[in-house]
Design an enzyme around this catalytic site. Sequence first.
Site, mmCIF file in Angstrom:
data_model
loop_
_atom_site.group_PDB
_atom_site.id
_atom_site.type_symbol
_atom_site.label_atom_id
_atom_site.label_comp_id
_atom_site.label_asym_id
_atom_site.label_seq_id
_atom_site.Cartn_x
_atom_site.Cartn_y
_atom_site.Cartn_z
ATOM 1 N N ASP A 84 6.825 -7.120 2.169
ATOM 2 C CA ASP A 84 6.526 -8.050 1.089
ATOM 3 C C ASP A 84 7.562 -7.934 -0.032
ATOM 4 O OD1 ASP A 84 4.574 -9.855 -0.396
ATOM 5 O OD2 ASP A 84 4.732 -8.170 -1.785
ATOM 6 N N GLU A 131 10.257 -10.861 3.763
ATOM 7 C CA GLU A 131 9.836 -11.972 2.920
ATOM 8 C C GLU A 131 10.901 -12.141 1.839
ATOM 9 O OE1 GLU A 131 6.021 -13.322 0.204
ATOM 10 O OE2 GLU A 131 7.132 -11.493 -0.211
#
Length: 844
Positions: free
Chosen positions: A477, A533
């Site tokens: 993330d 990401e």
Amino acid sequence: RDSTAARTHVRFHALPVRFRRPDVAKLAKLRAHSPTLKPLGFQESCSKTTRRDFFPIAEGRAMSVPHAIATSAVLVPRAAFSNRGSGAVKKGRVTARVAPGVVRRNGNVNALPARGPKSSLFGNNDVPKRQMTKTAASQRGPDGYSVDGMGCVDVDEQLHEHEGHLKYRWEKFVERKNAITDAEGSLLKFAKGYEKFGFTKTSAGEIVYREWAPAAQSACLIGDFNEWNPEATGMEKDEFGVWSVTLPAGSIKHKTRVKIRMQKGDGAWVDRVPTWIKMAVSEPGVMGANYDGIYWDPPAGEKFARKNGRPQKPAASRIYEAHVGMSGLEAKVNSYVEFADDILPRIKNLGYNTVQLMAIQEHAYYASFGYHVTNFFAVSSRCGTPDELKYLIDTAHSYGLTVLMDIVHSHASSNSLDGINLFDGTNGQYFHDGPQGYHWMWDSRCFNYGNYEVVRFLLSNLRYWMEEFKFDGFRFDGVTSMMYSHHGLQMTFTGDYGEYFGMATDVDAMVYLMLANDMLHTLYEGHAITIAEDVSGMPALARPVSEGGVGFDYRLQMAIADKWVEVLSEWGDDYNWNMFDLVHCLENRRWGEKCISYAESHDQALVGDKTTAFWLMDKEMYDHMSTLTPDHPVVTRGIAIHKMIRQLTCCLGGEGYLNFMGNEFGHPEWIDFPRGDRTDISTGKFIPGNGNSYLLCRRRFDLVDMDHLRYKYMNAFDASMHDIASRFKYLCSDHQYTSLKSDEDKMIVVERGDCVFVFNFHPVNSYTDYRIGLKHGGNWRLVLSSDNPEFGGYSNLWTCNCPPIGSQEDQFNGRPASMMVYAPSRSVSVYAPVEAVKSQLGWT
């Protein structure tokens, strides 16, 4: 902006006081007039002696970053773990999720935008650049690794212009890997810190507890085992800042509470949850209760025994993104066991080959969606125990499903009561001690990736989840936030390579990501999957470490979901839809770097945003989804376009595909985590909650199970779409060619692998005998049609009664052959050569 910006708006208004998020608009306005403004929402957790370290610097000034502390038993050269500073923060905002790069469109390589001024890590005194031949760039040593990190130039020749930066990055990677090997024996051993830190056992059964807290003046272990007596179990500190204590075998019982009590530099005492704890819980039923560490050591007879091995890494990942806690029908927190028994069979039946689990690491605040991690080695106790999570993963493996974990190494919760922030009383233990260590939009702490023990902590965290729970990889993330000192905030990425390779790039973070990918792909070769990401479009992010890349298997193709939101919210009438714009967005990715495409993820499902189905059908979903009532034009259009959006995204947008739980059948409503009323202490404004309700924090799978509701049509199409992708394996094919984009006809024709995809977005026109180009002649067969009755279509183009279609050996639309097809309005149809259909589907 980073991908999490889509969810920050939930975080901003739903947090208790100690998690309070800043008013971003107000903060930006105040910063313009006061470059020394304290970060909002952080003061409560900082001591008086450390607050001054968190004043944002005046724009344009260089940030001062301290050198890392060497804390290994063998001293590591300081140069191997030190930051190189960072540049000034640029104004503006991110307007493009993926920068234009070397991409294929209609078989051609797109030209890149005009270059801006050159920049380099070394500034104006950079070593003069030299042109390298492809052979020189590809040189590798006996270990298979590039000798200078320039192997990735073979894929993207524009990287030649930033040879100095890439070589410097490679030198730091090699330097740090060698330093770790010299000190610890190998990178793989280094990443087993969980066998040294936290609670471990000796061969004699003695319990050993170790904790790195270099700034602590005194420390003791407290808990149920010693009746929380700070005088009972004192700890000793070694020369590297590691505290330890050894207790007799059996002195701490399984599932009992523990904490470490430390004296800070100012003399104050604080109680902390051990950083390497395997489980942490708060008092049940008490809102905002602090967490306690749990000593987790089940007896041999109670330990979970795995029955299934890891599946092989799929050639193309088709991912079902899921949140265990909100996966149930009831308005409550669902469990790992319930997810394994009730949801995994659905995922398998839909045809996905990968499950991506969100919110696994413990997070004190549920509504953070798991992105404000407080305890990195602990499973989220709301959903169950470590052994119950192991049961979930083992069950997934029994279905042949790969399991990925959504891991958060980009930042940590600023909550100092339950997490690792200010653990030993200082700002700079795990994080940068200065503005670079605070993410003002997320109100969270940013790791110092140049610190030896921080790298040990994070790499060990990865290996722990892989070894102990048998995860098959990670979706990292917030990678954009990691890679730049500006965290991607107030920054416009235009595709100029100077934006990627300059003083704003956090080389320490890049090297950490390279070490992480190198470790995972070496240790779990053929099994581990890593996904980044990233919204910036960093070149070589998804190229192997061995050639100088960062090493991810995939990057998330995040522009696509934004494009669909733009289409559905701004483009208006269907006649205004621009086929060229759609295709360009879907194809715009770096050649040689695999991407995961998606039409929508959890970001689009959060309260305040809308899912694709809700954009398309909105309030009509409440009254017109029953097949017992006449068709409603809004619902009919919505279901048709919903199917087309997903298939176009899947076949054209990348080398893998992702869907968030429930969106495959057009789940109504949005996600709204339970939250109470609160008053913003900076403005005094009252912000209503939702009564701490779980009503909209669940998934209504019962809707798709009701045979009289139209949700079943979208669900059935999604399953068939994955069946065709699985059988014909077009996602992992190198052949992708868009032979037609017609704004007049609203038609798109795409070749991918052996398949040809025909999209008719026209709201009213159906086309008979519509000629499309083919990559070769022969007979072709319809293998999927969104117009099938089981998908809610009108049976005008039905796979069960469509005969093989012959082709003509004459060029059309730049293709060597062509055929005539029927293309119903608002439909997608998929064709394949009859030989492939016979071998893959058994149709004669």
